[in-house]
Motif scaffolding. Structure first.
Motif, PDB file in Angstrom:
ATOM      1  N   UNK A 105      36.004  39.682  43.565  1.00 18.27           N
ATOM      2  CA  UNK A 105      36.396  38.343  44.001  1.00 18.27           C
ATOM      3  C   UNK A 105      37.221  37.699  42.901  1.00 18.27           C
ATOM      4  N   UNK A 106      38.287  36.980  43.293  1.00 21.07           N
ATOM      5  CA  UNK A 106      39.201  36.430  42.287  1.00 21.07           C
ATOM      6  C   UNK A 106      38.620  35.304  41.440  1.00 21.07           C
ATOM      7  N   UNK A 107      37.542  34.631  41.912  1.00 23.03           N
ATOM      8  CA  UNK A 107      36.989  33.524  41.113  1.00 23.03           C
ATOM      9  C   UNK A 107      35.509  33.651  40.807  1.00 23.03           C
ATOM     10  N   UNK A 108      34.839  34.644  41.384  1.00 21.87           N
ATOM     11  CA  UNK A 108      33.411  34.832  41.111  1.00 21.87           C
ATOM     12  C   UNK A 108      33.170  36.264  40.662  1.00 21.87           C
ATOM     13  N   UNK A 109      31.922  36.647  40.476  1.00 24.79           N
ATOM     14  CA  UNK A 109      31.583  38.023  40.087  1.00 24.79           C
ATOM     15  C   UNK A 109      31.255  38.895  41.297  1.00 24.79           C
ATOM     16  N   UNK A 110      31.418  38.383  42.504  1.00 25.78           N
ATOM     17  CA  UNK A 110      31.144  39.173  43.712  1.00 25.78           C
ATOM     18  C   UNK A 110      32.074  40.381  43.783  1.00 25.78           C
ATOM     19  N   UNK A 111      31.510  41.492  44.267  1.00 19.93           N
ATOM     20  CA  UNK A 111      32.252  42.747  44.370  1.00 19.93           C
ATOM     21  C   UNK A 111      32.007  43.391  45.725  1.00 19.93           C
ATOM     22  N   UNK A 112      32.947  44.227  46.120  1.00 23.13           N
ATOM     23  CA  UNK A 112      32.783  45.084  47.290  1.00 23.13           C
ATOM     24  C   UNK A 112      33.144  46.497  46.829  1.00 23.13           C
ATOM     25  N   UNK A 113      32.176  47.415  46.931  1.00 22.46           N
ATOM     26  CA  UNK A 113      32.420  48.809  46.527  1.00 22.46           C
ATOM     27  C   UNK A 113      33.454  49.440  47.457  1.00 22.46           C
ATOM     28  N   UNK A 114      34.386  50.173  46.864  1.00 20.06           N
ATOM     29  CA  UNK A 114      35.444  50.820  47.646  1.00 20.06           C
ATOM     30  C   UNK A 114      35.507  52.311  47.345  1.00 20.06           C
ATOM     31  N   UNK A 115      36.151  53.018  48.248  1.00 18.59           N
ATOM     32  CA  UNK A 115      36.424  54.439  48.040  1.00 18.59           C
ATOM     33  C   UNK A 115      37.936  54.604  48.097  1.00 18.59           C
ATOM     34  N   UNK A 116      38.495  55.116  47.005  1.00 20.02           N
ATOM     35  CA  UNK A 116      39.936  55.384  46.945  1.00 20.02           C
ATOM     36  C   UNK A 116      40.120  56.891  47.060  1.00 20.02           C
ATOM     37  N   UNK A 117      40.914  57.294  48.044  1.00 22.26           N
ATOM     38  CA  UNK A 117      41.190  58.716  48.242  1.00 22.26           C
ATOM     39  C   UNK A 117      42.684  58.952  48.028  1.00 22.26           C
ATOM     40  N   UNK A 118      42.993  59.780  47.041  1.00 18.81           N
ATOM     41  CA  UNK A 118      44.377  60.156  46.751  1.00 18.81           C
ATOM     42  C   UNK A 118      44.510  61.633  47.082  1.00 18.81           C
ATOM     43  N   UNK A 119      45.492  61.981  47.908  1.00 22.44           N
ATOM     44  CA  UNK A 119      45.622  63.385  48.313  1.00 22.44           C
ATOM     45  C   UNK A 119      47.087  63.795  48.427  1.00 22.44           C
ATOM     46  N   UNK A 120      47.255  65.112  48.355  1.00 25.05           N
ATOM     47  CA  UNK A 120      48.582  65.729  48.513  1.00 25.05           C
ATOM     48  C   UNK A 120      48.367  67.073  49.184  1.00 25.05           C
ATOM     49  N   UNK A 121      48.963  67.268  50.329  1.00 28.22           N
ATOM     50  CA  UNK A 121      48.864  68.551  51.023  1.00 28.22           C
ATOM     51  C   UNK A 121      47.434  68.954  51.350  1.00 28.22           C
ATOM     52  N   UNK A 122      46.585  67.989  51.679  1.00 28.30           N
ATOM     53  CA  UNK A 122      45.201  68.285  52.034  1.00 28.30           C
ATOM     54  C   UNK A 122      44.259  68.434  50.852  1.00 28.30           C
ATOM     55  N   UNK A 123      44.771  68.301  49.623  1.00 28.07           N
ATOM     56  CA  UNK A 123      43.943  68.410  48.419  1.00 28.07           C
ATOM     57  C   UNK A 123      43.722  67.009  47.858  1.00 28.07           C
ATOM     58  N   UNK A 124      42.463  66.665  47.579  1.00 31.72           N
ATOM     59  CA  UNK A 124      42.134  65.360  47.015  1.00 31.72           C
ATOM     60  C   UNK A 124      42.257  65.373  45.496  1.00 31.72           C
TER      61      UNK A 124
END
Length: 166
Positions: A102-121
């Protein structure tokens, strides 16, 4: 033949014979060859040096909008050498436990970032890549769990850092 022409020819021949065999290029001399009537041989080496090069084209920013809270973008790496792809985030560094904050508090939301190329993560952190090509990567981001109805309103942010090293 006149005496002066004979004298000139003798002096020219004497000067030619008296000079040592040297390279015609100052400072670039490899070695001196004196043939003494036999065939002379030599060589000039040729070298081409191509410097390592990299081009990184980064796609659009990712907006996780309310209908699905997922988003995607891409980036392209063009190199002429193998390289290491270093991925990190502003909020989590090289930890795979990424989150938007959150831009003004300490609240967070857990995320999953997936970066891939040609089916390989390619995970957050450092990964060797073969390179010597145009590598097109896709990046997708989604919350690790459903956004609750009581999650604090506001804008949550993070940044994915992409570094190419060789």
């Amino acid at each position: 033949m006149s005496t002066s022409k004979i004298l000139t020819a003798v002096l020219s021949a004497t000067l030619f014979v008296a000079l040592p065999a040297t390279s015609a290029i100052a400072g670039g001399k490899k070695e001196s060859k004196q043939c003494g009537g036999a065939p002379c041989e030599g060589e000039i080496d040729i070298e081409l040096q191509i410097l390592k090069a990299c081009e990184l084209l980064v796609g659009k920013d990712i907006k996780l909008v309310e209908d699905s809270y997922t988003g995607a973008s891409s980036f392209q790496v063009t190199t002429n050498t193998p390289y290491t792809l270093n991925l990190s985030t502003m909020n989590a560094g090289t930890s795979a436990d990424t989150f938007v904050k959150h831009e003004t508090t300490t609240d967070k939301v857990a995320t999953k970032i997936t970066t891939s190329k040609g089916g390989v993560n390619y995970p957050i952190g450092s990964t060797p890549v073969a390179g010597m090509s145009v590598d097109n990567f896709t990046v997708s981001v989604a919350p690790k769990s459903a956004i609750s109805g009581t999650q604090r309103a506001g804008t949550y942010k993070d940044t994915l850092y992409i570094k190419v090293a060789y």
